[in-house]
Write a protein that holds these residues in place. Structure first.
Motif, PDB file in Angstrom:
ATOM      1  N   ASN A  71      -1.966 -13.774   0.671  1.00 59.08           N
ATOM      2  CA  ASN A  71      -2.314 -15.025   1.366  1.00 59.08           C
ATOM      3  C   ASN A  71      -1.618 -15.123   2.723  1.00 59.08           C
ATOM      4  OD1 ASN A  71      -3.742 -17.438   1.609  1.00 59.08           O
ATOM      5  ND2 ASN A  71      -2.077 -18.657   0.709  1.00 59.08           N
ATOM      6  N   ARG A  72      -1.652 -14.012   3.453  1.00 59.55           N
ATOM      7  CA  ARG A  72      -1.075 -13.956   4.795  1.00 59.55           C
ATOM      8  C   ARG A  72      -2.158 -13.537   5.788  1.00 59.55           C
ATOM      9  NH1 ARG A  72       3.743  -9.873   3.618  1.00 59.55           N
ATOM     10  NH2 ARG A  72       3.877  -9.862   5.898  1.00 59.55           N
ATOM     11  N   PRO A  73      -3.106 -14.427   6.056  1.00 59.86           N
ATOM     12  CA  PRO A  73      -4.277 -14.066   6.874  1.00 59.86           C
ATOM     13  C   PRO A  73      -3.934 -13.600   8.288  1.00 59.86           C
ATOM     14  CG  PRO A  73      -4.145 -16.453   6.564  1.00 59.86           C
ATOM     15  CD  PRO A  73      -3.163 -15.845   5.623  1.00 59.86           C
ATOM     16  N   THR A  74      -2.921 -14.200   8.899  1.00 60.89           N
ATOM     17  CA  THR A  74      -2.550 -13.790  10.265  1.00 60.89           C
ATOM     18  C   THR A  74      -2.030 -12.363  10.277  1.00 60.89           C
ATOM     19  OG1 THR A  74      -2.000 -16.077  10.838  1.00 60.89           O
ATOM     20  CG2 THR A  74      -1.139 -14.331  12.267  1.00 60.89           C
ATOM     21  N   ASP A  75      -1.175 -12.028   9.304  1.00 62.11           N
ATOM     22  CA  ASP A  75      -0.657 -10.663   9.216  1.00 62.11           C
ATOM     23  C   ASP A  75      -1.776  -9.672   8.875  1.00 62.11           C
ATOM     24  OD1 ASP A  75       1.921 -11.479   9.790  1.00 62.11           O
ATOM     25  OD2 ASP A  75       2.443 -11.780   7.683  1.00 62.11           O
ATOM     26  N   ASN A 108      -3.712  -8.977  11.986  1.00 59.32           N
ATOM     27  CA  ASN A 108      -2.980  -8.055  12.858  1.00 59.32           C
ATOM     28  C   ASN A 108      -3.119  -6.608  12.394  1.00 59.32           C
ATOM     29  OD1 ASN A 108      -2.075 -10.104  14.539  1.00 59.32           O
ATOM     30  ND2 ASN A 108      -0.174 -10.420  13.383  1.00 59.32           N
ATOM     31  N   GLU A 109      -3.080  -6.415  11.076  1.00 57.81           N
ATOM     32  CA  GLU A 109      -3.241  -5.056  10.544  1.00 57.81           C
ATOM     33  C   GLU A 109      -4.638  -4.515  10.843  1.00 57.81           C
ATOM     34  OE1 GLU A 109      -1.040  -3.139   9.459  1.00 57.81           O
ATOM     35  OE2 GLU A 109       0.616  -4.413   8.823  1.00 57.81           O
ATOM     36  N   PHE A 110      -5.656  -5.331  10.604  1.00 56.85           N
ATOM     37  CA  PHE A 110      -7.027  -4.882  10.852  1.00 56.85           C
ATOM     38  C   PHE A 110      -7.261  -4.637  12.340  1.00 56.85           C
ATOM     39  CE2 PHE A 110      -7.990  -7.392   6.808  1.00 56.85           C
ATOM     40  CZ  PHE A 110      -8.046  -6.246   6.021  1.00 56.85           C
ATOM     41  N   ARG A 111      -6.714  -5.492  13.181  1.00 58.07           N
ATOM     42  CA  ARG A 111      -6.880  -5.316  14.632  1.00 58.07           C
ATOM     43  C   ARG A 111      -6.169  -4.065  15.128  1.00 58.07           C
ATOM     44  NH1 ARG A 111      -6.157 -11.655  16.562  1.00 58.07           N
ATOM     45  NH2 ARG A 111      -8.382 -12.201  16.476  1.00 58.07           N
ATOM     46  N   SER A 112      -5.051  -3.722  14.483  1.00 63.61           N
ATOM     47  CA  SER A 112      -4.310  -2.532  14.920  1.00 63.61           C
ATOM     48  C   SER A 112      -5.142  -1.263  14.734  1.00 63.61           C
ATOM     49  CB  SER A 112      -2.989  -2.420  14.158  1.00 63.61           C
ATOM     50  OG  SER A 112      -3.199  -2.041  12.805  1.00 63.61           O
ATOM     51  N   ILE A 113      -6.065  -1.277  13.777  1.00 62.39           N
ATOM     52  CA  ILE A 113      -6.942  -0.120  13.564  1.00 62.39           C
ATOM     53  C   ILE A 113      -7.836   0.090  14.772  1.00 62.39           C
ATOM     54  CG2 ILE A 113      -8.780   0.841  12.108  1.00 62.39           C
ATOM     55  CD1 ILE A 113      -7.664  -0.843   9.806  1.00 62.39           C
ATOM     56  N   LEU A 114      -8.279  -1.016  15.373  1.00 61.29           N
ATOM     57  CA  LEU A 114      -9.198  -0.955  16.503  1.00 61.29           C
ATOM     58  C   LEU A 114      -8.471  -0.827  17.839  1.00 61.29           C
ATOM     59  CD1 LEU A 114     -11.605  -3.861  15.440  1.00 61.29           C
ATOM     60  CD2 LEU A 114     -11.802  -1.437  14.880  1.00 61.29           C
ATOM     61  N   ASN A 126     -15.288   0.303  10.773  1.00 59.52           N
ATOM     62  CA  ASN A 126     -16.371  -0.628  10.431  1.00 59.52           C
ATOM     63  C   ASN A 126     -15.893  -1.693   9.443  1.00 59.52           C
ATOM     64  OD1 ASN A 126     -18.179   0.756  12.077  1.00 59.52           O
ATOM     65  ND2 ASN A 126     -18.906   2.068  10.422  1.00 59.52           N
ATOM     66  N   LYS A 127     -15.117  -1.272   8.450  1.00 60.84           N
ATOM     67  CA  LYS A 127     -14.595  -2.229   7.470  1.00 60.84           C
ATOM     68  C   LYS A 127     -13.636  -3.214   8.131  1.00 60.84           C
ATOM     69  CE  LYS A 127     -14.950   0.476   3.203  1.00 60.84           C
ATOM     70  NZ  LYS A 127     -14.217   1.021   2.038  1.00 60.84           N
ATOM     71  N   ALA A 128     -12.813  -2.710   9.043  1.00 52.95           N
ATOM     72  CA  ALA A 128     -11.859  -3.582   9.736  1.00 52.95           C
ATOM     73  C   ALA A 128     -12.594  -4.624  10.572  1.00 52.95           C
ATOM     74  CB  ALA A 128     -10.934  -2.742  10.616  1.00 52.95           C
ATOM     75  N   LYS A 129     -13.647  -4.234  11.260  1.00 60.66           N
ATOM     76  CA  LYS A 129     -14.437  -5.179  12.061  1.00 60.66           C
ATOM     77  C   LYS A 129     -14.999  -6.285  11.181  1.00 60.66           C
ATOM     78  CE  LYS A 129     -15.847  -1.758  15.537  1.00 60.66           C
ATOM     79  NZ  LYS A 129     -16.968  -0.927  16.037  1.00 60.66           N
ATOM     80  N   ALA A 130     -15.520  -5.910  10.008  1.00 59.05           N
ATOM     81  CA  ALA A 130     -16.074  -6.902   9.093  1.00 59.05           C
ATOM     82  C   ALA A 130     -14.990  -7.848   8.586  1.00 59.05           C
ATOM     83  CB  ALA A 130     -16.754  -6.197   7.918  1.00 59.05           C
ATOM     84  N   ARG A 131     -13.821  -7.327   8.259  1.00 65.68           N
ATOM     85  CA  ARG A 131     -12.716  -8.159   7.776  1.00 65.68           C
ATOM     86  C   ARG A 131     -12.230  -9.105   8.867  1.00 65.68           C
ATOM     87  NH1 ARG A 131     -10.319  -7.812   2.470  1.00 65.68           N
ATOM     88  NH2 ARG A 131     -11.366  -6.091   1.424  1.00 65.68           N
ATOM     89  N   ILE A 132     -12.150  -8.598  10.089  1.00 65.53           N
ATOM     90  CA  ILE A 132     -11.715  -9.438  11.212  1.00 65.53           C
ATOM     91  C   ILE A 132     -12.670 -10.605  11.392  1.00 65.53           C
ATOM     92  CG2 ILE A 132     -11.469  -9.508  13.733  1.00 65.53           C
ATOM     93  CD1 ILE A 132     -10.428  -6.587  13.517  1.00 65.53           C
ATOM     94  N   ALA A 133     -13.967 -10.326  11.321  1.00 64.91           N
ATOM     95  CA  ALA A 133     -14.970 -11.378  11.463  1.00 64.91           C
ATOM     96  C   ALA A 133     -14.827 -12.435  10.369  1.00 64.91           C
ATOM     97  CB  ALA A 133     -16.372 -10.768  11.440  1.00 64.91           C
ATOM     98  N   ILE A 137     -12.096 -13.139   8.471  1.00 69.63           N
ATOM     99  CA  ILE A 137     -10.852 -13.904   8.593  1.00 69.63           C
ATOM    100  C   ILE A 137     -10.927 -14.885   9.747  1.00 69.63           C
ATOM    101  CG2 ILE A 137      -8.387 -13.717   9.073  1.00 69.63           C
ATOM    102  CD1 ILE A 137      -8.410 -10.992   7.699  1.00 69.63           C
ATOM    103  N   THR A 138     -11.502 -14.464  10.852  1.00 68.07           N
ATOM    104  CA  THR A 138     -11.619 -15.333  12.020  1.00 68.07           C
ATOM    105  C   THR A 138     -12.440 -16.580  11.702  1.00 68.07           C
ATOM    106  OG1 THR A 138     -11.493 -13.392  13.485  1.00 68.07           O
ATOM    107  CG2 THR A 138     -12.306 -15.446  14.441  1.00 68.07           C
ATOM    108  N   LYS A 139     -13.496 -16.413  10.942  1.00 65.76           N
ATOM    109  CA  LYS A 139     -14.324 -17.561  10.532  1.00 65.76           C
ATOM    110  C   LYS A 139     -13.521 -18.532   9.674  1.00 65.76           C
ATOM    111  CE  LYS A 139     -18.740 -15.074  10.475  1.00 65.76           C
ATOM    112  NZ  LYS A 139     -19.797 -14.529   9.585  1.00 65.76           N
TER     113      LYS A 139
END
Length: 250
Positions: free
Chosen positions: A205-209, A212-218, A236-243, A245-247
């Protein structure tokens, strides 16, 4: 652009390449004294063999071969094994089976190799663990890697470490998995490692962290995966997760 200028630029490139890569200084004189013939000789003698040995060239040739004759390597491995049942031929046959999704057959060939003095061989055990991981038999994979570590305490393998962490994650041993992935990130931050850390941050339950992990991949350089797998699926998976979480966050 005039042909003369193109030839001159090519000569400069080849001379610089010869100097930077520590080639025999004789090549510099050849390139200077005989631009056309010298350049062609340098390409044939020095560069073409190097390109043929490169991993990218090897992969490109394998892709072409797989399209034109997808079972060629499999048949070759079978023929070699029939002629001589060596450890290496058993490993090659197991790898070919694993690449075709024949995991039970692959495991059988590893079992045939894991005999006598090779019963606790780390290369064979790691290969067996890879097959079990691909077959989603995570408990068996972990057991095999535990045996590898027990019998080969000085053996170090990035691939083995990643597989062990993946087993723990899929067995829902999240605290232990987090510890392993954190250790991996310090010395082997592949896209796969970062992605699983992002998943663990979400579970904590640490969405900000996690973001950050998913963004670091990109956004950051990812370590090369020694298993040979590309980063595309994790990107591709990281992009989907970022989208997602951002929502949720916004």
């Amino acid at each position: 652009m005039p042909l003369f200028i193109i030839i001159m630029l090519l000569q400069v490139f080849l001379i610089v390449h010869a100097v930077k890569t520590g080639r025999n200084t004789l090549w510099v004189w050849v390139l200077l004294m005989a631009p056309m013939i010298g350049g062609l000789a340098y390409l044939i003698v020095e560069l073409l063999p190097e390109w043929n040995r490169s991993s990218s060239a090897h992969k490109a040739r394998k892709k072409v071969r797989d399209i034109t004759d997808p079972n060629r390597d499999f048949r070759q491995a079978q023929d070699n094994l029939k002629r001589n049942e060596t450890i290496q031929n058993l490993i090659n046959m197991a790898k070919e089976c694993a690449d075709k999704g024949l995991y039970k057959d692959a495991e059988m060939f590893y079992d045939r190799a894991l005999k006598g003095i090779y019963q606790t061989d780390p290369i064979l055990l790691e290969g067996l663990a890879r097959v079990q991981l691909l077959d989603q038999r995570y408990q068996d994979c972990k057991r095999t890697l535990d045996s590898l570590i027990q019998h080969n305490p000085d053996y170090r393998s990035k691939i083995g470490h990643v597989m062990y962490a993946q087993c723990l994650f899929n067995l829902k041993e999240f605290d232990a998995a987090n510890e392993e992935f954190e250790a991996l990130k310090k010395y082997h931050p592949t896209a796969l490692v970062k992605y699983h850390l992002g998943e663990l941050r979400q579970l904590q339950n640490r969405p900000t962290d996690a973001l950050n992990e998913f963004r670091s991949i990109l956004e950051q350089e990812n370590a090369w995966d020694p298993s040979g797998n590309g980063d595309e699926q994790w990107l591709n998976k990281a992009k989907a997760r970022i989208a997602d979480i951002t929502k949720t966050v916004h």
